[in-house]
Design an enzyme around this catalytic site. Structure first.
Site: not given
Length: 380
Positions: A89, A336, A366, A368
């Site tokens: 992300c 997102h 945050c 993965g």
């Protein structure tokens, strides 16, 4: 020392899954924002040395080094190269970090950092095509538990003791802030409208008005029967792209351009990959320590709303003034688009800093694998 400065930042609107941007190929969506970016800045695209582009699901239409395809699709000269980055992300925030490092090291004078994700056309998780990305040694280390972001969001809720009402309240506030920003015209200077079969799209599609906590309470939980995470308090699956034109301060002066901000501090942090989503906490702490700034020195924070529990836990540990956190709404309202989100948040943040005379802004996401980027920008 050379400074890496941002002279322009633009983004597309974000579209809902199978919504108004779903008919646009991700390379074309990227090309649109690239073309708009250099036009906005008044910079000859031939001067751009590289396009560093974040994309998470690098399969199907988003494969083949989409950064290079996008640059050529934008009509940039064939001399302009492109490289595609995946830090989940945070991919396009990492693209900004790579661009800044290259500029400061003297490897670049002018570079574009950004990203794209068309989650309508290339569904999340499709790059693995059902394969298990975790080998025997990883599974042995983590007792056979396969990381799952939704379960991680529930684990955060349990660890910090958040209630369903708290996460739903954050979701309602995200939509309200995004709607207010849209109505005030706060996004107009950053959005590059897209011509589609649905017409000219110039606003984020996912923002919902008039929602209530009582209404969200009717939604079923997704990952755990007695949990708190629902579709209503999670980020939206979206399509979108964003980009920042970056260069050395010397090159900006040579071209007669006025930089908006400089990259003051850029850090990474790793955390437990099973709970996965707590990385923004140590990343923020590291960024503040390295910069010499305090939390009170920061005038705006962009903390990606992957799930409502993420910024809630972050705020609990960092102690930031909530009014300064995602003041124009977040991913729960605005969407997102994975690989494009880091650049979208940074575009929104730098425009907010410029419009409000805010000296320092901090962004964190945050990612993965239990990772997070944190970036501090300084207004110039």
């Amino acid at each position: 020392m050379t400074d890496a400065v941002i002279v322009a930042a633009r983004r597309t609107p974000t579209g809902k899954r199978n919504g108004v941007l779903s008919g646009v190929h991700p390379a074309d969506l990227s090309a649109h924002v690239l073309e708009d970016l250099v036009k906005t800045a008044g910079v000859d695209p031939a001067l751009v040395e590289d396009v560093i582009w974040g994309t998470v699901s690098q399969t199907g239409e988003q494969t083949g080094d989409i950064a290079r395809t996008a640059a050529l699709s934008a009509g940039f000269p064939e001399t302009v190269t492109g490289v595609t980055v995946d830090r989940q992300c945070g991919s396009s925030q990492q693209a900004v970090h790579f661009a800044a490092a290259g500029i400061i090291a003297g490897q670049y004078d002018i570079v574009i950092a950004g990203g794209v994700e068309s989650m309508s056309r290339v569904p999340m998780g499709s790059s693995s095509q059902g394969a298990n990305p975790y080998g025997e040694r990883f599974m042995a280390r983590y007792d056979g538990v396969k990381p799952n972001q939704g379960i991680g969001a529930e684990m955060i809720g349990e660890q910090w003791g958040f209630t369903r009402t708290q996460v739903d309240e954050l979701a309602i506030e995200s939509h309200a802030r995004a709607a207010a920003a849209t109505d005030s015209g706060a996004f107009e200077s950053q959005i590059a409208p897209v011509e589609t079969e649905h017409g000219r799209i110039s606003a984020d599609e996912g923002i919902r008005r008039g929602g209530t906590v009582e209404g969200l309470a009717k939604l079923s939980t997704v990952f755990k029967e007695d949990g708190i995470v629902t579709a209503g308090n999670s980020s939206q699956i979206s399509d979108g792209s964003a980009a920042l034109l970056m260069m050395s301060d010397a090159k900006a002066k040579e071209l007669g351009l006025t930089p908006i901000a400089r990259v003051h501090t850029a850090v990474l942090a790793g955390s437990d990959p099973v709970i996965m989503l707590t990385g923004p906490i140590p990343a923020t702490q590291k960024a503040l320590a390295r910069s010499g700034l305090s939390v009170d020195d920061i005038g705006v924070f962009e903390v990606n709303e992957a799930f409502a529990t993420v910024p809630l836990a972050w705020q609990h540990e960092i102690g930031a003034d909530w009014a300064k956190v995602n003041p124009n709404g977040g991913a729960i309202a605005m969407g997102h688009p994975l690989g494009g989100s880091g650049a979208r948040l940074m575009t929104t943040m730098v425009h907010h800093m410029q419009a409000n005379g805010i000296r320092y802004g901090l962004q964190t996401m945050c990612e993965g694998g239990g990772q997070a980027n944190a970036t501090i920008l300084e207004l110039l």
